[in-house]
Design an enzyme around this catalytic site. Structure first.
Site, PDB file in Angstrom:
ATOM      1  N   ARG A 133       1.815  42.487   1.619  1.00 51.70           N
ATOM      2  CA  ARG A 133       0.593  43.007   0.983  1.00 51.70           C
ATOM      3  C   ARG A 133       0.755  44.458   0.554  1.00 51.70           C
ATOM      4  O   ARG A 133       0.123  44.903  -0.414  1.00 51.70           O
ATOM      5  CB  ARG A 133      -0.597  42.857   1.947  1.00 51.70           C
ATOM      6  CG  ARG A 133      -1.970  43.173   1.308  1.00 51.70           C
ATOM      7  CD  ARG A 133      -3.101  42.839   2.265  1.00 51.70           C
ATOM      8  NE  ARG A 133      -4.408  43.024   1.661  1.00 51.70           N
ATOM      9  CZ  ARG A 133      -5.277  43.980   2.015  1.00 51.70           C
ATOM     10  NH1 ARG A 133      -4.974  44.824   3.001  1.00 51.70           N
ATOM     11  NH2 ARG A 133      -6.443  44.073   1.422  1.00 51.70           N
TER      12      ARG A 133
ATOM     13  N   ILE B  76      -8.490  45.374  -3.925  1.00 49.58           N
ATOM     14  CA  ILE B  76      -7.769  44.214  -3.401  1.00 49.58           C
ATOM     15  C   ILE B  76      -8.632  43.702  -2.261  1.00 49.58           C
ATOM     16  O   ILE B  76      -8.997  44.462  -1.353  1.00 49.58           O
ATOM     17  CB  ILE B  76      -6.341  44.587  -2.950  1.00 49.58           C
ATOM     18  CG1 ILE B  76      -5.623  43.361  -2.351  1.00 49.58           C
ATOM     19  CG2 ILE B  76      -6.321  45.751  -1.980  1.00 49.58           C
ATOM     20  CD1 ILE B  76      -4.139  43.614  -2.052  1.00 49.58           C
ATOM     21  N   SER B  77      -9.014  42.454  -2.330  1.00 50.80           N
ATOM     22  CA  SER B  77      -9.997  41.925  -1.386  1.00 50.80           C
ATOM     23  C   SER B  77      -9.502  41.967   0.057  1.00 50.80           C
ATOM     24  O   SER B  77      -8.297  41.981   0.335  1.00 50.80           O
ATOM     25  CB  SER B  77     -10.358  40.480  -1.744  1.00 50.80           C
ATOM     26  OG  SER B  77     -11.075  40.416  -2.943  1.00 50.80           O
ATOM     27  N   GLN B  78     -10.451  41.980   0.965  1.00 45.36           N
ATOM     28  CA  GLN B  78     -10.167  41.852   2.389  1.00 45.36           C
ATOM     29  C   GLN B  78      -9.348  40.581   2.614  1.00 45.36           C
ATOM     30  O   GLN B  78      -9.672  39.525   2.064  1.00 45.36           O
ATOM     31  CB  GLN B  78     -11.487  41.769   3.144  1.00 45.36           C
ATOM     32  CG  GLN B  78     -11.374  41.572   4.645  1.00 45.36           C
ATOM     33  CD  GLN B  78     -12.741  41.425   5.285  1.00 45.36           C
ATOM     34  OE1 GLN B  78     -13.767  41.560   4.626  1.00 45.36           O
ATOM     35  NE2 GLN B  78     -12.754  41.139   6.570  1.00 45.36           N
ATOM     36  N   PRO B  79      -8.270  40.639   3.400  1.00 47.79           N
ATOM     37  CA  PRO B  79      -7.446  39.443   3.621  1.00 47.79           C
ATOM     38  C   PRO B  79      -8.235  38.230   4.092  1.00 47.79           C
ATOM     39  O   PRO B  79      -7.939  37.108   3.673  1.00 47.79           O
ATOM     40  CB  PRO B  79      -6.433  39.914   4.663  1.00 47.79           C
ATOM     41  CG  PRO B  79      -6.259  41.373   4.356  1.00 47.79           C
ATOM     42  CD  PRO B  79      -7.639  41.846   3.974  1.00 47.79           C
TER      43      PRO B  79
END
Length: 216
Positions: free
Chosen positions: A39, A65-68
């Site tokens: 990531r 970038i979205s939260q995993p």
């Protein structure tokens, strides 16, 4: 955990994947994909220390970038089968596209910001992921490539874009965070016939708004 997760070359990604499993992500292909992807390659070097925390991070053009967990949750809702044709709306950093590629989908992804499109393409190529990337308006979809088995929207429209619904195969479905700036409901929109769609709700989330048009 599966063997390939335990043997992957990114121990921080493996730990992240394990934490998501503890939070309720049960699709082992999603867990394996998260574990396999670096990531940190999708964010600015100055944010490297935060790359494997379960939190969203800023990228260019005021996007994130979205939260995993959110990436994993949306991916799980897709219930992907190997080789399915998936349209992603909002390439962003390219991280979600990489997850879908790891899950053996045939990935088509649209980005409205040309800078993000270029950066994501470079990052994905560097990591040997080869989705079909397009610079364009996500509201228009990709009519020349339709129909799609699944559609994943990674920004929030206030209502479901009709053109995207029409690009779903009958029997396919769309995962979309639906609502205004105050927050959205994660929805699964299934196309059950030519003119009939069903909707189910899957929790509260916050995404950046989905915008029309393109920008440099």
């Amino acid at each position: 955990m599966t063997e390939n997760i335990l043997q992957n070359k990114y121990p921080e990604a493996r730990k992240l994947a394990e934490s998501l499993q503890k939070k309720g992500i049960s699709d082992q292909r999603v867990i394996a994909a998260i574990a396999a992807i670096p990531r940190h390659e999708f964010i600015d070097e100055s944010l490297r220390e935060y790359a494997y925390l379960d939190r969203p991070l800023p990228i260019e053009k005021g996007q994130t970038i979205s939260q995993p967990y959110t990436v994993a949750y949306q991916s799980e809702l897709l219930q992907l089968k190997q080789g399915e044709k998936v349209l992603e709306i909002g390439t962003g950093s390219g991280y979600q596209a990489a997850v879908l590629c790891e899950m053996d989908a045939e990935v088509y992804s649209i980005e409205r910001f040309q800078e993000l499109y270029r950066t994501a393409k470079e990052t994905l190529n560097k990591l040997s992921y080869h989705p079909h990337l397009f610079f364009g308006d996500g509201y228009e979809g990709l009519p020349n490539e339709a129909p799609f088995d699944k559609i994943l929207i990674t920004a929030a429209p206030e209502k479901v874009p009709e053109k995207l619904k029409q690009q779903l195969k009958i029997g396919g479905w769309m995962v979309v965070p639906l609502g205004g700036r105050q927050g959205q409901k994660m929805m699964v929109i299934k196309r059950v016939s030519e003119n009939k769609f069903t909707e189910t709700e899957h929790g509260d989330f916050i995404f950046v708004p989905m915008q029309e048009g393109t920008e440099e």
